[in-house]
Design a protein around this motif. Structure first.
Motif, short mmCIF file in Angstrom:
data_model
loop_
_atom_site.label_atom_id
_atom_site.label_comp_id
_atom_site.label_asym_id
_atom_site.label_seq_id
_atom_site.Cartn_x
_atom_site.Cartn_y
_atom_site.Cartn_z
N GLU A 118 99.80 9.21 58.69
CA GLU A 118 98.58 9.81 58.17
C GLU A 118 98.11 10.98 59.04
OE1 GLU A 118 97.03 9.21 55.27
OE2 GLU A 118 98.78 7.97 54.90
N ASN A 119 98.62 11.06 60.25
CA ASN A 119 98.22 12.14 61.15
C ASN A 119 99.22 13.30 61.16
OD1 ASN A 119 95.96 10.67 62.01
ND2 ASN A 119 97.16 9.57 63.55
N ILE A 120 100.18 13.26 60.27
CA ILE A 120 101.18 14.32 60.25
C ILE A 120 100.52 15.66 59.87
CG2 ILE A 120 101.85 14.02 57.82
CD1 ILE A 120 104.74 14.49 58.69
N PRO A 121 100.80 16.74 60.62
CA PRO A 121 100.16 18.02 60.32
C PRO A 121 100.82 18.74 59.15
CG PRO A 121 101.63 18.24 62.19
CD PRO A 121 101.61 16.79 61.84
N ASP A 122 100.16 19.76 58.67
CA ASP A 122 100.75 20.59 57.62
C ASP A 122 102.06 21.21 58.10
OD1 ASP A 122 97.96 20.25 56.99
OD2 ASP A 122 98.15 21.89 55.56
N ASN A 123 103.01 21.34 57.17
CA ASN A 123 104.18 22.16 57.48
C ASN A 123 104.42 23.16 56.35
OD1 ASN A 123 106.25 21.37 55.55
ND2 ASN A 123 106.54 19.48 56.68
N TYR A 124 104.93 24.31 56.72
CA TYR A 124 105.16 25.39 55.78
C TYR A 124 106.60 25.89 55.91
CZ TYR A 124 100.04 25.76 55.45
OH TYR A 124 98.71 25.52 55.25
N VAL A 125 107.33 25.88 54.82
CA VAL A 125 108.64 26.52 54.76
C VAL A 125 108.47 27.78 53.93
CG1 VAL A 125 111.03 26.33 53.97
CG2 VAL A 125 109.89 24.35 55.00
N ILE A 126 108.74 28.92 54.55
CA ILE A 126 108.48 30.22 53.91
C ILE A 126 109.79 30.99 53.79
CG2 ILE A 126 107.24 32.40 54.08
CD1 ILE A 126 105.16 30.86 55.81
N PHE A 127 110.21 31.26 52.58
CA PHE A 127 111.39 32.08 52.34
C PHE A 127 110.94 33.50 51.98
CE2 PHE A 127 113.46 27.98 51.63
CZ PHE A 127 114.69 28.20 52.27
N ILE A 128 111.36 34.47 52.79
CA ILE A 128 111.14 35.87 52.44
C ILE A 128 112.46 36.39 51.89
CG2 ILE A 128 110.50 38.16 53.30
CD1 ILE A 128 108.97 36.79 55.55
N THR A 129 112.50 36.69 50.62
CA THR A 129 113.74 37.05 49.95
C THR A 129 113.75 38.54 49.60
OG1 THR A 129 112.84 36.49 47.76
CG2 THR A 129 113.94 34.74 48.99
N GLU A 130 114.92 39.14 49.72
CA GLU A 130 115.01 40.57 49.41
C GLU A 130 114.73 40.85 47.95
OE1 GLU A 130 117.63 44.38 50.73
OE2 GLU A 130 118.74 42.52 50.39
N ASN A 131 115.13 39.92 47.07
CA ASN A 131 114.92 40.08 45.64
C ASN A 131 113.85 39.10 45.14
OD1 ASN A 131 117.15 41.96 45.49
ND2 ASN A 131 118.49 40.17 45.64
N ASP A 132 113.40 39.32 43.94
CA ASP A 132 112.41 38.43 43.31
C ASP A 132 113.15 37.25 42.71
OD1 ASP A 132 110.28 37.27 42.07
OD2 ASP A 132 109.93 38.88 40.62
N VAL A 133 113.48 36.24 43.53
CA VAL A 133 114.33 35.14 43.07
C VAL A 133 113.65 34.30 41.99
CG1 VAL A 133 115.61 35.01 45.24
CG2 VAL A 133 113.57 33.62 44.95
N MET A 134 112.33 34.30 41.94
CA MET A 134 111.62 33.52 40.93
C MET A 134 111.39 34.30 39.63
SD MET A 134 111.29 30.56 42.14
CE MET A 134 111.40 29.68 43.69
N LYS A 135 111.68 35.58 39.67
CA LYS A 135 111.66 36.43 38.46
C LYS A 135 110.29 36.50 37.79
CE LYS A 135 116.14 36.62 39.00
NZ LYS A 135 116.78 37.80 39.65
N GLY A 136 109.21 36.35 38.56
CA GLY A 136 107.89 36.38 37.94
C GLY A 136 107.07 37.60 38.29
N ASN A 137 107.66 38.53 39.07
CA ASN A 137 106.98 39.76 39.47
C ASN A 137 105.68 39.47 40.22
OD1 ASN A 137 106.89 42.58 39.69
ND2 ASN A 137 105.53 42.75 37.93
#
Length: 277
Positions: A118-137
């Protein structure tokens, strides 16, 4: 021009073209660059109060089964939140299951024996991609878990976050300025001095250029070493396959002839060979 001089000249030419969107260059520029890491995270997350207390680059991290990943930039802030910043120029390297894997590794790294989950802190995985991999602009794609309650969806709130940042985004905001800087080859064209000054050091300062050239030389040697290792492994597997097919030696005897392969690997090769017979 001798081979060594020619390789050095090629390194200088390559260095001139390197950008933050190239993971090797980004990890060098952000190593111990607390100001730069804070800038990147504050802009991407829209949180002006992030204060980084630890930065490690190219950090290997393993799970209990020994499966590992190398985090491009692993940072921890003053509230113990953990951040993994990954650069991906190829769309295939930013798969959703890789994001899940990296997130689980962070959790496994955070929790120590006896810790209350219950005390586990937030974690963030951040991918910075050269292209728009999600295709949503969109500039940023936040990924969160939700609970389905009837027709409604409620945020699960497990404080595990995944974000995809569109490196090709060109709008009129801070994300656009940041992604512009990640695509710049010239520090003079960058918007943020926290990023420009480190890029300038490794591209223009005599000591910085020498350090970067040494890194590229080491990478070149490591790549050659790995290529040799893979070639030797391939030859060993082919030799083992031929010996197994002849059927005149036991696996233990073959193992003595091809020491690069374990007995378990030889058993796998034997299974493959038998399937082809």
């Amino acid at each position: 021009m001798n081979t060594e001089t020619q390789a050095h000249q090629q390194d200088l030419e390559r260095l001139a073209l390197l950008r933050y969107i190239d993971d090797d260059f980004m990890t060098v520029c952000l190593a111990d660059n607390y100001e730069g890491v804070e800038l990147v995270l504050r802009i991407i997350l829209g949180q002006d109060d992030i204060k980084i207390k630890s930065v490690r680059t190219q950090e290997p991290m393993k799970n209990l089964q020994g499966r590992s990943a190398i985090l491009d930039v692993h940072a921890v802030d003053s509230t113990s939140k953990e951040f993994d910043i990954e650069i991906q120029r190829q769309d295939s390297g930013a798969g959703v299951k890789r994001a899940r894997h990296n997130s689980s590794l962070l959790d496994a790294h955070i929790l120590k024996p006896g810790d209350d989950t219950e005390n586990i802190p937030d974690n963030y995985v951040i991918f910075i991609t050269e292209n728009d991999v999600m295709k949503g602009n969109q500039p940023v794609y936040p990924v969160e878990r939700y609970v389905t309650v009837g027709e409604n969806k409620v945020l699960f709130g497990d404080v595990s976050h995944i974000l995809y940042v569109n490196g090709s985004y060109r709008g009129n905001d801070e994300i656009e300025k940041l992604m512009h800087d990640f695509s710049c080859t010239s520090p003079d064209d960058m918007n943020y001095e926290a990023l420009a000054k480190r890029a300038r050091y490794f591209k223009e300062d005599e000591k910085g250029v020498a350090a970067m050239c040494k890194i590229m030389e080491d990478m070149r040697k490591e790549a050659a070493k790995e290529a040799t290792k893979q070639a030797e492994l391939k030859n060993s597997r082919e030799t083992a396959g031929r010996l197994i097919k002849k059927g005149k030696m036991t696996l233990d005897e073959i193992a003595e002839c091809v020491p690069l392969l374990s007995l378990d690997e030889l058993k796998e090769i034997e299974t493959d060979v038998m399937q082809l017979v």
